[in-house]
Every structure is written in C-alpha cells, then in structure tokens.
Design an enzyme around this catalytic site. Structure first.
Site, PDB file in Angstrom:
ATOM      1  N   LYS A   1       0.844  -1.206   0.000  1.00 57.65           N
ATOM      2  CA  LYS A   1       0.000   0.000   0.000  1.00 57.65           C
ATOM      3  C   LYS A   1       0.878   1.254   0.000  1.00 57.65           C
ATOM      4  O   LYS A   1       0.612   2.216  -0.725  1.00 57.65           O
ATOM      5  CB  LYS A   1      -0.935  -0.012   1.221  1.00 57.65           C
ATOM      6  CG  LYS A   1      -2.035  -1.054   1.110  1.00 57.65           C
ATOM      7  CD  LYS A   1      -2.848  -1.185   2.397  1.00 57.65           C
ATOM      8  CE  LYS A   1      -3.842  -2.335   2.274  1.00 57.65           C
ATOM      9  NZ  LYS A   1      -4.654  -2.541   3.485  1.00 57.65           N
TER      10      LYS A   1
ATOM     11  N   ASP B   1     -10.677   3.011   4.416  1.00 57.36           N
ATOM     12  CA  ASP B   1     -11.017   1.593   4.225  1.00 57.36           C
ATOM     13  C   ASP B   1     -12.527   1.400   4.060  1.00 57.36           C
ATOM     14  O   ASP B   1     -12.972   0.324   3.656  1.00 57.36           O
ATOM     15  CB  ASP B   1     -10.562   0.771   5.436  1.00 57.36           C
ATOM     16  CG  ASP B   1      -9.188   0.163   5.223  1.00 57.36           C
ATOM     17  OD1 ASP B   1      -8.952  -0.386   4.137  1.00 57.36           O
ATOM     18  OD2 ASP B   1      -8.358   0.235   6.149  1.00 57.36           O
TER      19      ASP B   1
ATOM     20  N   GLN C   1      -4.433  -1.219   9.719  1.00 54.27           N
ATOM     21  CA  GLN C   1      -4.389  -2.552   9.119  1.00 54.27           C
ATOM     22  C   GLN C   1      -4.966  -3.595  10.080  1.00 54.27           C
ATOM     23  O   GLN C   1      -4.649  -3.606  11.267  1.00 54.27           O
ATOM     24  CB  GLN C   1      -2.932  -2.907   8.744  1.00 54.27           C
ATOM     25  CG  GLN C   1      -2.774  -4.197   7.965  1.00 54.27           C
ATOM     26  CD  GLN C   1      -3.425  -4.171   6.583  1.00 54.27           C
ATOM     27  OE1 GLN C   1      -3.572  -3.124   5.966  1.00 54.27           O
ATOM     28  NE2 GLN C   1      -3.829  -5.318   6.108  1.00 54.27           N
TER      29      GLN C   1
HETATM   30  N1  GUN Z   1      -6.855  -6.678   6.360  1.00 56.00           N
HETATM   31  C1  GUN Z   1      -7.201  -7.428   5.294  1.00 56.00           C
HETATM   32  N2  GUN Z   1      -7.673  -6.643   4.293  1.00 56.00           N
HETATM   33  C2  GUN Z   1      -7.628  -5.381   4.756  1.00 56.00           C
HETATM   34  C3  GUN Z   1      -7.966  -4.126   4.171  1.00 56.00           C
HETATM   35  O1  GUN Z   1      -8.439  -3.997   3.036  1.00 56.00           O
HETATM   36  N3  GUN Z   1      -7.752  -3.035   4.964  1.00 56.00           N
HETATM   37  C4  GUN Z   1      -7.242  -3.125   6.229  1.00 56.00           C
HETATM   38  N4  GUN Z   1      -7.094  -1.994   6.924  1.00 56.00           N
HETATM   39  N5  GUN Z   1      -6.927  -4.275   6.786  1.00 56.00           N
HETATM   40  C5  GUN Z   1      -7.104  -5.388   6.048  1.00 56.00           C
END
Ligand code: GUN
Length: 294
Positions: A59, A126, A103
């Site tokens: 990311k 998110d 996350q």
């Molecule tokens: N854990 C698994 N997928 C995601 C996501 O798209 N965003 C976040 N913040 N955590 C995750």
C-alpha cells in the site's frame, strides 16, 4: 468434428490498477500545480503479522508511486487499546491528515470494532466505519470498502450489462463479503449471500452469472461447479506448503468453463490498493467540502 474448448478471458487487476494509478498521479500533479499540498494518509500497523506487513508495504509503495504522502505508525504487538484510541483521535483532529488506515487484524487486547467506530468516517479510507457501511447500504456511498469497490471497477471492464443477473457472493466478512453484497444489490443484480457452511453450495454456484468468493479456503470452489460463460472473482489469497499463492477457486478447471476469471495473484489484490488510492483522494475532497460548509 472440432470440439471448441472454452477458455476464460483473464481479468487482470494489475493492468487496470496501473491505469487507475496513472489517472490519480495526474490528479495529484494538478493539485500540486494549483499550489495545494499532497494528500496525506496515516498508516497504522500494530504488531508483526507477516501478511499484514506485506499488505502495508505494498500500500505504501502504491501511495509513493502516485504522490500520496504516508505517515507511518508501526506500533508494538502489546500496544494498549487506549493508546491506539488516543492515536486515532489525534489523527482525526489533525487537519494535515486526510486518511487513516488501520491494518487488520489487530492484536486480541484491542477492541477492533471500537477502534473502527472512532475513526472519523470522512477519513476512513477503508470504508469500514458503520456510517460508511450504512451509506453504502442506502445507495449513497461516502467512502466505500476498497476490495468490493475495486471489484466493481473490474466488472465494468467486462462491458457486460449486469442489471438483473444472478450474483452469488461466498463469504460474509465486514471487509469483503457483506459490502460486496451491498454493492451488487445497488448495481441491481439479484444477489445470494452464502458462506462455506451453505447447504448445497455447488448448486448455488451453478446458478451464478457472477461468482465472488472470499472465504480464505484454498480451492473451496471446484471448477466443475462453474456456470459456463460466467464471471469469477476470486478474492482468496492462500499460500500452499511449497510457497505458491492460490485462490479460493480451482483456477485451472474453472478457467475451462468461465467467460471471465481473475487470477491469483494479480487479480483482486491490486484493485484493493487502487481503490484505497481513490478513497484517499476522495477523502481530501470530502474534507475540503466540509471545510467550505463551516
Ligand atoms: N486486512 C485485510 N484486508 C484489509 C484491508 O483492506 N484493509 C485493512 N485496513 N486491513 C485489512
């Protein structure tokens, strides 16, 4: 007599994500040329879950490519719930921070639902906040969960008319399955929500013009179940004993029946990140509009 073997067209998220990154780069360059600052995303990682570390790294690389500045908050595994809450509140109140990404999963001493509820919904890139999920359910999306939003962009690439088609979503997590069901309902598909516990799962799959699978069970869905010509979106990312990444769908056999299919890797994964970049830019616009109203 010749027998025609159907082979699906591969829906490449990697390719589409690159196009989206190019558009976002141009939009950010324009902002900078207008004397505005670059978008800023706070990225919070608690602990050292190896998969989370890889996702966060990817990311951040994507943000850097398009000109989004990331602020890194790498916190130890034993971080207290209250300490994380304090950080979220500080980031909410910082006008230089446009988006906040925490996350998941978080360590068990942290109440994940309470953390998500305390992120400013307009910085929730998110799209996990109950407000944002509610907006999506009511068909007036604010910030949309990234994986389903990325999948909707992939579906548009197939140029099919999806209205009235039968969609089956397998998995009902708050991150993927549930918001995916909402997205498809809003797009006027006829949606069935399943899980790996669904009775006669094969029969449900056989009806699906569009199948989205997000269960985290390697090759749960057999190629023989796939409706000929259908579109298969595989959100699964499972590592085999010999280190290979495989999805929740038996790819080689499914490919012989489907019309379109996403690969693993290189399918949905890059689209989740592309949607995150779009959301971060949208968060900038939302806060600018909110400031104008004040
Ligand atoms: N854990 C698994 N997928 C995601 C996501 O798209 N965003 C976040 N913040 N955590 C995750």
């Amino acid at each position: 007599m010749k027998v025609k073997i159907l082979t699906a067209t591969i829906l490449s998220g990697a390719k589409l994500a690159e196009q989206i990154r190019n558009t976002i780069t141009a939009q950010i360059q324009l902002r900078l040329a207008q004397g505005k600052r670059a978008p800023v995303l706070a990225v919070v990682l608690v602990g050292d879950n190896p998969a989370s570390k890889v996702y966060v790294k990817n990311k951040k690389i994507a943000c850097a490519k398009v000109g989004i500045v990331t602020l890194n908050y790498d916190l130890p595994t034993d971080t207290k719930h209250t300490a994380l809450l304090d950080l979220i509140r500080t980031l909410n109140n910082d006008p230089k921070v446009d988006g906040i990404l925490v996350q998941l999963p978080l360590p068990q001493q942290i109440n994940t639902a309470e953390i998500i509820e305390n992120i400013d919904p307009n910085k929730d890139v998110d799209g996990f906040h109950p407000y944002n999920l509610g907006c999506l359910a009511q068909g007036r999306p604010n910030l949309r969960p990234c994986t389903p939003a990325g999948i909707m962009l992939l579906l548009a690439e197939t140029k099919q008319n999806w209205v009235g088609k039968i969609a089956v979503v397998i998995g009902r997590s708050n991150i993927v399955g549930l918001p995916m069901t909402l997205e498809l309902m809003q797009a006027k598909l006829t949606v069935t929500s399943c899980s790996k516990e669904t009775e006669n799962l094969a029969q449900e799959v056989q009806r699906a013009d569009l199948l989205v699978v997000a269960t985290g069970n390697p090759e749960l869905i057999k190629g023989a179940w796939i409706k000929p010509g259908s579109t298969i979106i595989d959100v699964g990312m499972n590592r085999t004993k010999d280190g290979k990444l495989i999805g929740d769908v038996e790819f080689e056999t499914a490919k012989q029946r489907a019309g379109w299919i996403t690969p693993v890797p290189g399918g949905v994964g890059p689209m989740t990140i592309a949607a995150l970049l779009q959301n971060t830019l949208r968060a900038v616009d939302i806060s600018t509009m909110a400031a104008r109203k004040r």
